[in-house]
Design an enzyme around this catalytic site. Structure first.
Site, PDB file in Angstrom:
ATOM      1  N   ASP A  44       0.837  -1.207   0.000  1.00 26.97           N
ATOM      2  CA  ASP A  44       0.000   0.000   0.000  1.00 26.97           C
ATOM      3  C   ASP A  44       0.872   1.257   0.000  1.00 26.97           C
ATOM      4  O   ASP A  44       0.364   2.376  -0.090  1.00 26.97           O
ATOM      5  CB  ASP A  44      -1.015  -0.012   1.155  1.00 26.97           C
ATOM      6  CG  ASP A  44      -0.366  -0.012   2.522  1.00 26.97           C
ATOM      7  OD1 ASP A  44       0.880  -0.056   2.606  1.00 26.97           O
ATOM      8  OD2 ASP A  44      -1.111   0.043   3.522  1.00 26.97           O
ATOM      9  N   SER A  45       2.210   1.057   0.039  1.00 28.70           N
ATOM     10  CA  SER A  45       3.127   2.182  -0.187  1.00 28.70           C
ATOM     11  C   SER A  45       2.928   2.754  -1.584  1.00 28.70           C
ATOM     12  O   SER A  45       3.417   3.846  -1.885  1.00 28.70           O
ATOM     13  CB  SER A  45       4.580   1.740   0.004  1.00 28.70           C
ATOM     14  OG  SER A  45       4.852   0.574  -0.763  1.00 28.70           O
ATOM     15  N   ASP A  83      -1.179  -6.245  -0.526  1.00 32.92           N
ATOM     16  CA  ASP A  83      -1.199  -5.613   0.804  1.00 32.92           C
ATOM     17  C   ASP A  83      -2.609  -5.077   1.071  1.00 32.92           C
ATOM     18  O   ASP A  83      -3.064  -4.157   0.367  1.00 32.92           O
ATOM     19  CB  ASP A  83      -0.184  -4.456   0.763  1.00 32.92           C
ATOM     20  CG  ASP A  83       0.332  -4.082   2.121  1.00 32.92           C
ATOM     21  OD1 ASP A  83      -0.003  -4.759   3.112  1.00 32.92           O
ATOM     22  OD2 ASP A  83       1.100  -3.091   2.189  1.00 32.92           O
ATOM     23  N   LYS A 113      -1.087  -9.513   2.693  1.00 31.38           N
ATOM     24  CA  LYS A 113      -0.389  -9.053   3.898  1.00 31.38           C
ATOM     25  C   LYS A 113      -1.318  -8.117   4.656  1.00 31.38           C
ATOM     26  O   LYS A 113      -2.074  -7.357   4.033  1.00 31.38           O
ATOM     27  CB  LYS A 113       0.910  -8.324   3.528  1.00 31.38           C
ATOM     28  CG  LYS A 113       1.659  -7.790   4.750  1.00 31.38           C
ATOM     29  CD  LYS A 113       3.013  -7.228   4.402  1.00 31.38           C
ATOM     30  CE  LYS A 113       2.975  -5.790   3.906  1.00 31.38           C
ATOM     31  NZ  LYS A 113       2.389  -4.829   4.869  1.00 31.38           N
ATOM     32  N   GLU A 115      -1.435  -5.610   8.504  1.00 34.30           N
ATOM     33  CA  GLU A 115      -0.618  -5.018   9.566  1.00 34.30           C
ATOM     34  C   GLU A 115      -1.205  -5.290  10.944  1.00 34.30           C
ATOM     35  O   GLU A 115      -2.412  -5.151  11.147  1.00 34.30           O
ATOM     36  CB  GLU A 115      -0.531  -3.492   9.370  1.00 34.30           C
ATOM     37  CG  GLU A 115       0.242  -3.085   8.134  1.00 34.30           C
ATOM     38  CD  GLU A 115       0.394  -1.571   8.001  1.00 34.30           C
ATOM     39  OE1 GLU A 115       0.034  -0.830   8.951  1.00 34.30           O
ATOM     40  OE2 GLU A 115       0.859  -1.137   6.941  1.00 34.30           O
ATOM     41  N   GLU A 182       9.146  -4.324  10.528  1.00 39.32           N
ATOM     42  CA  GLU A 182       9.542  -3.008   9.991  1.00 39.32           C
ATOM     43  C   GLU A 182      10.043  -2.086  11.109  1.00 39.32           C
ATOM     44  O   GLU A 182       9.366  -1.902  12.142  1.00 39.32           O
ATOM     45  CB  GLU A 182       8.345  -2.353   9.278  1.00 39.32           C
ATOM     46  CG  GLU A 182       8.691  -0.965   8.732  1.00 39.32           C
ATOM     47  CD  GLU A 182       7.706  -0.408   7.712  1.00 39.32           C
ATOM     48  OE1 GLU A 182       6.722  -1.104   7.377  1.00 39.32           O
ATOM     49  OE2 GLU A 182       7.950   0.730   7.251  1.00 39.32           O
TER      50      GLU A 182
HETATM   51  O1  KIV Z   1       3.499  -1.176   1.648  1.00 37.58           O
HETATM   52  C1  KIV Z   1       4.684  -1.546   1.701  1.00 37.58           C
HETATM   53  O2  KIV Z   1       5.508  -1.219   0.853  1.00 37.58           O
HETATM   54  C2  KIV Z   1       5.090  -2.391   2.819  1.00 37.58           C
HETATM   55  C3  KIV Z   1       6.535  -2.729   2.929  1.00 37.58           C
HETATM   56  C4  KIV Z   1       7.247  -1.573   3.486  1.00 37.58           C
HETATM   57  C5  KIV Z   1       6.760  -3.950   3.722  1.00 37.58           C
HETATM   58  O3  KIV Z   1       4.275  -2.767   3.615  1.00 37.58           O
END
Ligand code: KIV
Length: 295
Positions: A44-45, A83, A113, A115, A182
């Site tokens: 989600d970055s 994510d 993924k 969090e 992280e």
């Molecule tokens: O969204 C992302 O890029 C991440 C990584 C930093 C692990 O969660």
């Protein structure tokens, strides 16, 4: 070669590092797979590095599915993880399963993924129960950074470090196939890694993890602004891109682009016929006939 979910555990057993990088579209995923990366995370970055948003919390599930599907087309063999964005899994198990399912059904992801530990542990179990592999994420959690006073290094006291270990063990028990750590002290990441049977993948968590992940744009020097201190930049493609585009702009303005070989040609016969037709048409226009109809 294809990298699948069981390969994560194999790598830990064989003490071979797992290579993960983020990617968000067809070309970035293609380059990552061609480079031999094992796991591609459609993070989600993307909110920050692709969409220019300030926070990861602003990206939607619909957008993430589009990006993940493009990445899958570019990387058919790497393990592709989607994510789950903010508020697509926090409120209920049903939300979590439905949105995880979208990554698999609509984008072809192999895993998702999410969090957090604590209340999120049961989401991992629920998604796993639906037959979808889940990667956990502990330490700095960008989706809830505001609650912890911003993007700060986590687990810097022994109480918090023990709490993180407990969360990691709970995620593992719930069925997580790997855990991203992280921005936590290297010693803590190494101690957690030793006590888990599932692999850890670190980002700003030192060399004691079972694998490493970095953001695509950070690795290649494509990001806006200075990257975090844990990033190693392997190329300066931002500068190279800017220079190339400036060169192109100058060539257009100075009429150096396009050159003759960068255009298409017509045969001499067709060109002569075209010029004749054009002359007839111009003559009739001058004589007052309606444009487009020969007199
Ligand atoms: O969204 C992302 O890029 C991440 C990584 C930093 C692990 O969660």
């Amino acid at each position: 070669m294809t990298f699948s979910v069981p390969d994560l555990a194999k790598r830990k057993q064989q003490r071979q590092p797992i290579v993960m990088v983020t990617a968000y579209d067809y070309p970035s995923a293609r380059f990552a797979e061609q480079a031999g990366v094992d796991v591609i995370l459609v993070g989600d970055s993307a909110a920050n590095v692709v969409l220019g948003l300030e926070r990861t919390t602003s990206i939607t599930m619909d957008t993430m599915v589009v990006l993940a599907a493009a990445a899958r087309r570019g990387a058919p063999r790497a393990l592709l993880a989607g994510d789950l964005p903010f508020m697509t899994y926090q409120a209920s198990d049903a939300d979590a399963v439905r949105n995880a399912g979208r990554f698999v059904a609509e984008a072809g992801c192999d895993a998702v993924k999410l969090e957090g530990g604590g209340a999120m542990v049961r989401r991992v179990k629920a998604i796993g129960g639906a037959g979808i592999a889940v990667i956990g994420h502990l330490g700095l959690l960008p989706q809830s950074a505001a609650r912890f006073g911003g993007m700060r290094v986590q687990a810097r006291t022994h109480e918090r470090a023990i709490a993180l270990l407990d969360d990691a063990l709970a995620l593992q028990d719930a069925g997580a196939v790997a855990i991203v750590l992280e921005a936590i002290p290297s010693e803590i990441a190494a101690a957690v890694t030793e006590r888990l049977s599932v692999p850890t993948v670190g980002i700003g968590a030192g060399s004691g993890c079972d694998g490493q992940v970095l953001v695509f744009h950070d690795v290649l020097g494509l990001g806006a602004g200075a990257p975090p201190s844990f990033v190693r930049q392997y190329a300066a493609l931002g500068e190279a891109t800017r220079d190339a585009l400036a060169h192109y702009a100058a060539d257009v303005r100075e009429r150096r682009f396009p050159a003759e070989q960068e255009g298409y040609r017509i045969s001499a016969d067709e060109l002569a016929a075209f010029e004749q037709a054009l002359a007839a048409r111009d003559a009739s226009t001058r004589a007052g006939a309606p444009a487009g109809r020969p007199a």
